[in-house]
Write a protein that holds these residues in place. Structure first.
Motif, PDB file in Angstrom:
ATOM      1  N   VAL A  12     102.234   4.266 -12.930  1.00 52.17           N
ATOM      2  CA  VAL A  12     101.721   3.730 -14.208  1.00 52.17           C
ATOM      3  C   VAL A  12     100.501   2.887 -13.842  1.00 52.17           C
ATOM      4  O   VAL A  12     100.547   2.096 -12.903  1.00 52.17           O
ATOM      5  N   TYR A  14      97.436   0.198 -13.919  1.00 53.87           N
ATOM      6  CA  TYR A  14      97.131  -1.149 -14.405  1.00 53.87           C
ATOM      7  C   TYR A  14      96.042  -1.069 -15.460  1.00 53.87           C
ATOM      8  O   TYR A  14      95.023  -0.404 -15.248  1.00 53.87           O
ATOM      9  N   HIS A  23      92.476   7.082 -10.355  1.00 55.37           N
ATOM     10  CA  HIS A  23      93.461   7.403 -11.395  1.00 55.37           C
ATOM     11  C   HIS A  23      93.390   8.889 -11.739  1.00 55.37           C
ATOM     12  O   HIS A  23      94.406   9.552 -11.919  1.00 55.37           O
ATOM     13  N   ASP A  51     100.735   0.305 -16.792  1.00 59.43           N
ATOM     14  CA  ASP A  51     101.434  -0.861 -16.253  1.00 59.43           C
ATOM     15  C   ASP A  51     100.718  -2.063 -16.858  1.00 59.43           C
ATOM     16  O   ASP A  51      99.564  -2.332 -16.511  1.00 59.43           O
ATOM     17  N   GLY A 258      99.419   6.797  -4.564  1.00 61.72           N
ATOM     18  CA  GLY A 258      98.411   6.622  -3.517  1.00 61.72           C
ATOM     19  C   GLY A 258      99.014   5.842  -2.354  1.00 61.72           C
ATOM     20  O   GLY A 258     100.016   5.139  -2.515  1.00 61.72           O
ATOM     21  N   ASP A 260      98.231   3.202  -0.917  1.00 61.32           N
ATOM     22  CA  ASP A 260      98.252   1.743  -1.029  1.00 61.32           C
ATOM     23  C   ASP A 260      99.533   1.209  -1.666  1.00 61.32           C
ATOM     24  O   ASP A 260      99.856   0.042  -1.518  1.00 61.32           O
ATOM     25  N   TRP A 290      89.863   8.354  -1.910  1.00 61.77           N
ATOM     26  CA  TRP A 290      88.478   8.814  -1.924  1.00 61.77           C
ATOM     27  C   TRP A 290      87.585   7.633  -1.589  1.00 61.77           C
ATOM     28  O   TRP A 290      87.817   6.514  -2.065  1.00 61.77           O
TER      29      TRP A 290
HETATM   30  N1  MSP Z   1     100.261  -0.281 -11.389  1.00 59.97           N
HETATM   31  C1  MSP Z   1     100.365   0.135 -10.044  1.00 59.97           C
HETATM   32  C2  MSP Z   1     101.317   1.293  -9.901  1.00 59.97           C
HETATM   33  C3  MSP Z   1     102.711   1.028 -10.395  1.00 59.97           C
HETATM   34  S1  MSP Z   1     103.715   2.457 -10.257  1.00 59.97           S
HETATM   35  C4  MSP Z   1     105.255   1.918 -10.608  1.00 59.97           C
HETATM   36  C5  MSP Z   1      98.987   0.547  -9.529  1.00 59.97           C
HETATM   37  N2  MSP Z   1      98.099   0.899 -10.431  1.00 59.97           N
HETATM   38  S2  MSP Z   1      96.573   1.248 -10.135  1.00 59.97           S
HETATM   39  O1  MSP Z   1      96.006   1.511 -11.413  1.00 59.97           O
HETATM   40  O2  MSP Z   1      95.960   0.220  -9.391  1.00 59.97           O
HETATM   41  O3  MSP Z   1      96.516   2.487  -9.196  1.00 59.97           O
HETATM   42  C6  MSP Z   1      96.931   3.729  -9.578  1.00 59.97           C
HETATM   43  C7  MSP Z   1      96.699   4.795  -8.544  1.00 59.97           C
HETATM   44  O4  MSP Z   1      95.319   5.001  -8.281  1.00 59.97           O
HETATM   45  C8  MSP Z   1      97.363   4.504  -7.207  1.00 59.97           C
HETATM   46  O5  MSP Z   1      98.153   5.613  -6.836  1.00 59.97           O
HETATM   47  C9  MSP Z   1      96.191   4.349  -6.266  1.00 59.97           C
HETATM   48  O6  MSP Z   1      96.500   4.795  -4.979  1.00 59.97           O
HETATM   49  C10 MSP Z   1      95.172   5.251  -6.900  1.00 59.97           C
HETATM   50  N3  MSP Z   1      93.833   4.956  -6.433  1.00 59.97           N
HETATM   51  C11 MSP Z   1      93.079   3.848  -6.692  1.00 59.97           C
HETATM   52  N4  MSP Z   1      91.887   3.988  -6.052  1.00 59.97           N
HETATM   53  C12 MSP Z   1      91.858   5.152  -5.368  1.00 59.97           C
HETATM   54  C13 MSP Z   1      90.885   5.862  -4.660  1.00 59.97           C
HETATM   55  N5  MSP Z   1      89.696   5.358  -4.385  1.00 59.97           N
HETATM   56  N6  MSP Z   1      91.186   7.126  -4.251  1.00 59.97           N
HETATM   57  C14 MSP Z   1      92.375   7.740  -4.569  1.00 59.97           C
HETATM   58  N7  MSP Z   1      93.302   7.090  -5.252  1.00 59.97           N
HETATM   59  C15 MSP Z   1      93.182   5.733  -5.460  1.00 59.97           C
HETATM   60  O7  MSP Z   1      98.792   0.567  -8.333  1.00 59.97           O
END
Ligand code: MSP
Length: 508
Positions: A12, A14, A23, A51, A258, A260, A290
């Motif tokens: 989910v 943020y 995303h 989230d 991801g 992280d 990426w």
């Molecule tokens: N809210 C949490 C997830 C909670 S799940 C119970 C979160 N959200 S996020 O919006 O920050 O990230 C969402 C996804 O985007 C993650 O899987 C993260 O790894 C991915 N990515 C964010 N930047 C990225 C890149 N530059 N490249 C590939 N994916 C990356 O974490």
């Protein structure tokens, strides 16, 4: 969960930020899996969402002078719009601010508490708002930052703790019994090493913010945003009710995330579930990141890649194709528009597009725009040929590759099939056989059209719009576009009228 059901999730997202390439990547990869499984005959449930609690979101709302509610409503909408723009085929979209979710979180908390997994204490240590994560002293870098590079603040407050340490052995036993639980293998090893080093109990409530789910037994506390967020995967199925939906889809087939956020999913989430007496998801797959010109993508560096801008510029399918094709899922990769253009032109346009364009143009020129009138014997011969046997073999291989989410290997096979077909059409030059050997001309043409039908069907998970245009062009019935239709029984009917050839894959 029944064997024919398949439940796949994205994280989910943020809502402090607008959607970016990360995303989009997670969402498209999960969508490819969901579509692939549907075409394989599975009954799929595909979940994505937002989230919306926690300090990071609260601070972002404050900065814009908006109420938390207005801010999250607005930004959650940009994510649900993103899913539409990317043609994500999700079956549900969960917002962690919805009451169906908050009720589940409270029940889950009560379950952890009544099973003796929660105790009260005081947390003092480092917290990173941008990671929404606690860090121990030993993890803080020399420059005073979190290991992720995010700033941290010192926090001292009353808190509830989850007794994570007591789950260490059960977690290790579980990893040992299910070596495919965490993928790829390198991530599995990383997590096992982390847990072997020893687990500390974790803080799971905050008193210094209000924007969250209130702890049921103590109104002064809100639930830690990660515990809250992870529960989305079961709240959407109606937890704590063990109703039909829950029984049908839990445990999840795969959580796509991801790298992280692996620790939250592969250590905390399984421990929470064990403690609450809920079974564990089958697979957690952590993909890579990426980068932009080799640099980490971040707002502060000003190098964020906007997926919506890319789509406006190049179209959706070239972007979806590029993201799945360019790097092996699980590895990091560099985003380059130049490479996107090269992939589009040399593979989608020159190979896939060219094959269909050539074959349907020939059919229009020499066969009155119809599938050539070949005999059943001729179709048998085509199906018995090396080319068709090899194609069937590669498609079987693809069904194995999807189990390990090897998208680029699948696409590699698809490109190989079209490459071979283009080579054989050039070698056979059917246009030269029109008067000298019309039967052979028809046979070659039929075989190329049939290969194009296969390509259209197997490309659907990756480039759904272009693939359906390919199938429309060949008038393949809508109810004959699944993987079970990749047989001779559903081969193109000789004499069937084709649509006028229209370029589907444009060169950029
Ligand atoms: N809210 C949490 C997830 C909670 S799940 C119970 C979160 N959200 S996020 O919006 O920050 O990230 C969402 C996804 O985007 C993650 O899987 C993260 O790894 C991915 N990515 C964010 N930047 C990225 C890149 N530059 N490249 C590939 N994916 C990356 O974490």
């Amino acid at each position: 969960m029944s064997k024919n059901n398949y439940y796949i999730t994205t994280p989910v997202f943020y809502v402090n930020d607008i959607p970016h390439i990360g995303h989009a990547y997670t969402s498209i990869a999960s969508d490819v899996i969901a579509r692939y499984m549907r075409l394989s005959g599975k009954n799929v449930m595909f979940l994505t969402g937002t989230d919306e609690h926690g300090k990071k979101v609260e601070q972002a709302a404050k900065k814009l002078n908006l109420s938390n509610k207005d801010f999250t409503d607005k930004n959650s909408r940009s994510f649900s719009n993103m899913t539409k723009t990317l043609s994500i085929s999700n079956d549900d979209f969960i917002r962690t601010t919805e009451s169906r979710h908050k009720e589940s979180v409270c029940s889950f908390w009560n379950k952890l508490e009544s099973s003796g997994n929660i105790y009260q204490g005081t947390y003092s240590g480092w917290y990173s708002v941008s990671d929404e994560a606690y860090y121990s002293e030993s993890e803080i870098t020399e420059s005073g930052l979190a290991p992720t590079g995010s700033p941290v603040e010192w926090v001292k407050e009353e808190s509830y703790f989850f007794a994570l340490s007591k789950w260490q052995n059960q977690l290790l036993e579980y990893y040992n019994s299910y070596p495919n639980f965490i993928q790829p293998k390198s991530r599995f090893n990383e997590i096992v090493r982390f847990v072997q080093r020893g687990l500390r109990d974790i803080s799971i409530s905050r008193t210094s913010l209000q924007w969250g789910v209130t702890v049921p037994s103590n109104k002064q506390h809100v639930v830690y945003v990660w515990l809250d967020a992870l529960i989305n995967y079961i709240s959407v199925l109606g937890y704590p009710k063990r109703n039909k939906q829950f029984a049908a889809f839990w445990p999840a087939s795969a959580h796509i995330i991801g790298k992280d956020i692996l620790r939250f999913h592969a250590v905390y989430w399984p421990a929470f579930l064990m403690a609450a007496g809920v079974s564990l998801p089958k697979v957690i797959f952590a993909h890579g990141w990426w980068t932009n010109k080799g640099k980490k993508i971040s707002k502060s560096l000003g190098n964020v890649i906007d997926p919506l801008k890319l789509i406006n510029k190049y179209g959706l399918d070239p972007v979806r194709y590029f993201l799945m094709r360019e790097i092996s899922f699980g590895h990091d990769g560099n985003f380059s528009e130049k490479n996107l253009i090269v992939r589009n032109n040399s593979e989608l346009a020159n190979k896939i597009g060219n094959l269909l364009q050539r074959t349907s143009s020939i059919a229009h020129k020499y066969c009155n725009g119809r599938v050539p009138n070949v005999s059943d014997i001729c179709i048998n011969q085509i199906y018995a040929s090396g080319a068709f046997k090899n194609m069937a073999y590669l498609i079987d291989k693809n069904h194995e590759y999807i189990e390990s989410f090897s998208f680029n290997k699948i696409l590699n096979n698809i490109i190989y099939i079209s490459d071979q077909a283009n080579i054989s059409i050039s070698n056979a030059s059917p246009w030269l056989l029109v008067s000298s050997d019309p039967d052979q001309m028809k046979k070659i043409l039929y075989s190329m059209l049939e290969i194009s039908r296969y390509l259209g069907i197997i490309l659907q998970p990756f480039i759904p719009h272009s693939a359906s245009k390919m199938l429309d062009q060949m008038n393949v019935p809508l109810d004959q576009r699944s993987f079970c239709n990749l047989t001779q029984e559903f081969a193109l009917k000789p004499g069937l009228l084709l649509q006028k050839p229209m370029p589907i894959f444009l060169k950029i």
